[in-house]
Motif scaffolding. Structure first.
Motif, mmCIF file in Angstrom:
data_model
loop_
_atom_site.group_PDB
_atom_site.id
_atom_site.type_symbol
_atom_site.label_atom_id
_atom_site.label_comp_id
_atom_site.label_asym_id
_atom_site.label_seq_id
_atom_site.Cartn_x
_atom_site.Cartn_y
_atom_site.Cartn_z
ATOM 1 N N GLY A 1 -3.221 6.464 -36.249
ATOM 2 C CA GLY A 1 -1.903 6.828 -36.743
ATOM 3 C C GLY A 1 -1.963 7.464 -38.117
ATOM 4 N N VAL A 2 -2.689 6.846 -39.030
ATOM 5 C CA VAL A 2 -2.798 7.388 -40.390
ATOM 6 C C VAL A 2 -3.541 8.716 -40.378
ATOM 7 N N HIS A 3 -4.554 8.835 -39.545
ATOM 8 C CA HIS A 3 -5.272 10.115 -39.428
ATOM 9 C C HIS A 3 -4.350 11.220 -38.943
ATOM 10 N N ALA A 4 -3.369 10.862 -38.121
ATOM 11 C CA ALA A 4 -2.414 11.848 -37.598
ATOM 12 C C ALA A 4 -1.284 12.138 -38.583
ATOM 13 N N GLY A 5 -1.315 11.476 -39.756
ATOM 14 C CA GLY A 5 -0.313 11.750 -40.776
ATOM 15 C C GLY A 5 0.820 10.751 -40.852
ATOM 16 N N ARG A 6 0.732 9.679 -40.052
ATOM 17 C CA ARG A 6 1.766 8.650 -40.081
ATOM 18 C C ARG A 6 1.373 7.522 -41.024
ATOM 19 N N ARG A 7 2.329 6.641 -41.301
ATOM 20 C CA ARG A 7 2.055 5.435 -42.071
ATOM 21 C C ARG A 7 1.962 4.243 -41.117
ATOM 22 N N HIS A 8 1.221 3.236 -41.541
ATOM 23 C CA HIS A 8 1.084 2.042 -40.709
ATOM 24 C C HIS A 8 1.292 0.818 -41.587
ATOM 25 N N LEU A 9 2.399 0.141 -41.364
ATOM 26 C CA LEU A 9 2.719 -1.072 -42.113
ATOM 27 C C LEU A 9 2.916 -2.204 -41.120
ATOM 28 N N GLN A 10 2.087 -3.212 -41.211
ATOM 29 C CA GLN A 10 2.141 -4.318 -40.266
ATOM 30 C C GLN A 10 3.508 -4.999 -40.307
ATOM 31 N N ALA A 11 4.014 -5.381 -39.141
ATOM 32 C CA ALA A 11 5.369 -5.915 -39.032
ATOM 33 C C ALA A 11 5.594 -7.120 -39.931
ATOM 34 N N GLU A 12 4.611 -8.004 -40.010
ATOM 35 C CA GLU A 12 4.752 -9.209 -40.830
ATOM 36 C C GLU A 12 4.954 -8.855 -42.302
ATOM 37 N N VAL A 13 4.210 -7.859 -42.765
ATOM 38 C CA VAL A 13 4.321 -7.432 -44.165
ATOM 39 C C VAL A 13 5.622 -6.681 -44.388
ATOM 40 N N ALA A 14 5.989 -5.825 -43.443
ATOM 41 C CA ALA A 14 7.244 -5.075 -43.558
ATOM 42 C C ALA A 14 8.434 -6.022 -43.636
ATOM 43 N N GLU A 15 8.367 -7.113 -42.886
ATOM 44 C CA GLU A 15 9.454 -8.091 -42.915
ATOM 45 C C GLU A 15 9.564 -8.745 -44.284
ATOM 46 N N ARG A 16 8.421 -9.076 -44.883
ATOM 47 C CA ARG A 16 8.443 -9.693 -46.211
ATOM 48 C C ARG A 16 8.985 -8.732 -47.266
ATOM 49 N N ILE A 17 8.626 -7.459 -47.143
ATOM 50 C CA ILE A 17 9.151 -6.453 -48.069
ATOM 51 C C ILE A 17 10.664 -6.357 -47.925
ATOM 52 N N ALA A 18 11.141 -6.352 -46.688
ATOM 53 C CA ALA A 18 12.578 -6.244 -46.427
ATOM 54 C C ALA A 18 13.342 -7.450 -46.983
ATOM 55 N N ILE A 19 12.758 -8.638 -46.848
ATOM 56 C CA ILE A 19 13.413 -9.854 -47.321
ATOM 57 C C ILE A 19 13.686 -9.785 -48.820
ATOM 58 N N HIS A 20 12.744 -9.202 -49.558
ATOM 59 C CA HIS A 20 12.862 -9.168 -51.021
ATOM 60 C C HIS A 20 13.307 -7.809 -51.557
#
Length: 216
Positions: free
Chosen positions: A129-148
């Motif tokens: 995904g990143v090689h194709a130009g996308r970002r990859h953020l693991q769901a568990e981490v994305a959830e923690r970012i969203a919470i705060h």
């Protein structure tokens, strides 16, 4: 720094990967996984941030897998590489799920953030995904970012005060260390408690360490 020059020949269009982690067994495990993929090849290994920077300059990999907690500091290595080469595509490999740690790495220029506990499940998708130009953020981490996301962040002085608290310093010592009054330090601590939604010093340190705001 360990290079794998014999693995790549002229015209090879596989995704070239540099692995930067100070644990040999982790690197060996990642190599074992990537060796099963016909579209990927490991071109080098680094055990420190400085080796990762030097290795990137020599090898110019398509993807760099970067640990954060290694000698030389992974975030600094990301910042250094991206400052000179904004096209560099770097995926963080870490054990830390904290939102502050993740945001720090992403702001430094990482295009992906992957927990080591889920390497087998997500590693290959992240690399492609990143090689194709996308970002990859693991769901568990994305959830923690969203919470705060709407929380008021600690400012630089508050982080310094909290780190000094975590290191076992009293208010009086912190005031002397920072050349401030004890009343100012008490005011900083009150603000820290409010921003972290805690009521005491121990809980503040625990929450901040878990989120990656300070180091223990």
């Amino acid at each position: 720094m360990n290079e794998h020059p014999a693995t790549v020949e002229a015209g090879d269009d596989r995704i070239r990967v540099l692995i930067a982690d100070d644990h040999p067994m982790l690197r060996e495990g990642v190599i074992a996984v990537l060796e099963t993929q016909s579209d990927m090849v490991v071109v080098g290994e680094a055990a420190t941030g400085d080796e990762a920077i030097a290795g990137w300059e020599r090898l110019r990999p398509d993807i760099t897998l970067m640990d954060l907690q290694m000698p030389g500091n992974g975030v600094v290595a990301i910042e250094t590489i991206r400052r000179s080469h904004p096209e560099a595509r770097i995926i963080v490999l870490t054990t830390f799920t904290g939102d502050a740690q993740a945001l720090h790495a992403l702001r430094a220029g990482a295009a992906g953030y992957l927990l080591k506990s889920s390497l087998r499940r997500d590693l290959l998708d992240a690399i492609r995904g990143v090689h194709a130009g996308r970002r990859h953020l693991q769901a568990e981490v994305a959830e923690r970012i969203a919470i705060h996301a709407i929380d008021e962040p600690l400012n630089a002085r508050e982080i310094t005060v909290l780190q000094l608290i975590a290191n076992g310093n009293s208010n009086k010592h912190i005031a002397r260390e920072l050349n401030l009054s004890e009343d100012t330090i008490k005011s900083n601590i009150k603000s820290i408690f409010a921003k972290l939604y805690v009521n005491d010093r121990t809980h503040a340190v625990t929450v901040a360490a878990k989120r990656g705001i300070i180091d223990l």
